[in-house]
Scaffold this motif. Structure first.
Motif, PDB file in Angstrom:
ATOM      1  N   ALA A 262     -11.066  -5.509   6.056  1.00 50.16           N
ATOM      2  CA  ALA A 262     -10.835  -4.976   4.799  1.00 50.16           C
ATOM      3  C   ALA A 262     -10.813  -3.492   4.666  1.00 50.16           C
ATOM      4  O   ALA A 262     -11.400  -2.775   5.635  1.00 50.16           O
ATOM      5  CB  ALA A 262     -11.761  -5.418   3.434  1.00 50.16           C
TER       6      ALA A 262
ATOM      7  N   ASN B  34       0.799  -1.398   0.051  1.00 53.49           N
ATOM      8  CA  ASN B  34      -0.072  -0.221  -0.075  1.00 53.49           C
ATOM      9  C   ASN B  34       0.986   1.275  -0.132  1.00 53.49           C
ATOM     10  O   ASN B  34       0.352   2.505   0.047  1.00 53.49           O
ATOM     11  CB  ASN B  34      -1.035   0.088   1.365  1.00 53.49           C
ATOM     12  CG  ASN B  34      -1.769  -1.258   1.316  1.00 53.49           C
ATOM     13  OD1 ASN B  34      -2.769  -1.539   0.342  1.00 53.49           O
ATOM     14  ND2 ASN B  34      -2.036  -1.883   2.329  1.00 53.49           N
TER      15      ASN B  34
ATOM     16  N   SER C 236     -11.500   1.162   1.097  1.00 54.10           N
ATOM     17  CA  SER C 236     -11.389   1.271  -0.415  1.00 54.10           C
ATOM     18  C   SER C 236     -11.961  -0.325  -1.159  1.00 54.10           C
ATOM     19  O   SER C 236     -12.152  -0.068  -2.079  1.00 54.10           O
ATOM     20  CB  SER C 236      -9.981   1.724  -0.708  1.00 54.10           C
ATOM     21  OG  SER C 236      -9.033   0.650  -0.316  1.00 54.10           O
ATOM     22  N   ARG C 237     -11.921  -1.065  -0.015  1.00 55.77           N
ATOM     23  CA  ARG C 237     -12.134  -2.652  -0.670  1.00 55.77           C
ATOM     24  C   ARG C 237     -13.352  -3.151   0.097  1.00 55.77           C
ATOM     25  O   ARG C 237     -13.727  -4.131   0.089  1.00 55.77           O
ATOM     26  CB  ARG C 237     -11.119  -3.618  -0.262  1.00 55.77           C
ATOM     27  CG  ARG C 237      -9.941  -2.972  -1.270  1.00 55.77           C
ATOM     28  CD  ARG C 237      -8.849  -4.046  -0.698  1.00 55.77           C
ATOM     29  NE  ARG C 237      -7.443  -3.381  -1.720  1.00 55.77           N
ATOM     30  CZ  ARG C 237      -6.162  -4.216  -1.320  1.00 55.77           C
ATOM     31  NH1 ARG C 237      -5.940  -4.944  -0.603  1.00 55.77           N
ATOM     32  NH2 ARG C 237      -5.135  -3.710  -2.004  1.00 55.77           N
TER      33      ARG C 237
END
Length: 223
Positions: A183, A138, A186-187
């Motif tokens: 998660a 990331n 963004s997911r």
């Protein structure tokens, strides 16, 4: 013994002791010369932010007989500022070492250099400052480049580590224990999941930082 009388006529007894101490003469030819005055130097707030912590860090390094400092260098403002302060510490110490005016500084640098002659601030910084960029999948390329460029500028002993395996190991244990897989937002994850995942990365960096701080001198063959 000698006696003396005060204003009321009472006599006071004093004991006379013979010693080898003599007081200097008050004649002009024995007067000491006064040292020349030095101009007052006032530091700017920015200079104080660098010089104050830098001097404290050097004193701690000297008193603890440590090999140096370790800094996880992320490429962000906070760690970059600490790296700059540590470099200023090395620069101040090297200037004193070059001038040969401070025996304690000379002894500390000779101990850190382990017999090798210190020829520059960067050379001293490479022995004292240990930095590591701890990235994940990331992390951005910009933070990596900023970290590497700053390490090159200050001359630190720099490493790059990918901590994805550490993070995945913790998540694997968590999944086996709870049956859940968090998660990022963004997911599709919640804010609570996102925050937990960010904290896991930070804590893994902390654990690795402790190990690197303890063992990098050993990895480099230092005592």
């Amino acid at each position: 013994q000698t006696t003396d009388s005060n204003l009321r006529g009472n006599k006071t007894t004093f004991i006379t002791l013979n010693t080898h101490i003599t007081l200097p003469s008050t004649s002009p030819r024995h007067e000491r010369t006064v040292s020349t005055s030095s101009p007052l130097q006032l530091s700017t707030p920015e200079e104080e932010c660098l010089l104050g912590p830098a001097c404290w860090m050097w004193d701690y390094l000297r008193r603890s007989s440590s090999s140096g400092f370790f800094l996880p260098l992320s490429g962000g403002a906070d760690s970059s500022a600490v790296a700059a302060i540590t470099y200023v510490m090395c620069d101040l110490a090297y200037k004193e070492y070059s001038a040969k005016n401070n025996e304690e500084v000379n002894e500390t640098i000779e101990r850190i250099m382990d017999g090798e002659v210190c020829e520059s601030t960067e050379m001293l910084a490479n022995e004292i400052i240990h930095t590591t960029y701890m990235g994940t999948s990331n992390s951005s390329a910009k933070t990596y480049e900023r970290s590497k460029n700053l390490a090159d500028k200050i001359g630190s002993y720099h490493l790059t580590a990918n901590i994805d395996d550490m993070v995945l190991s913790v998540l694997s244990v968590f999944a086996k224990c709870t049956g859940k897989e968090p998660a990022f937002t963004s997911r599709g994850g919640t804010e609570r999941e996102d925050l937990a995942l960010q904290n896991i990365q930070a804590r893994m960096r902390m654990v690795l930082a402790y190990m690197l701080a303890q063992l990098l001198p050993w990895c480099r063959g230092k005592r």
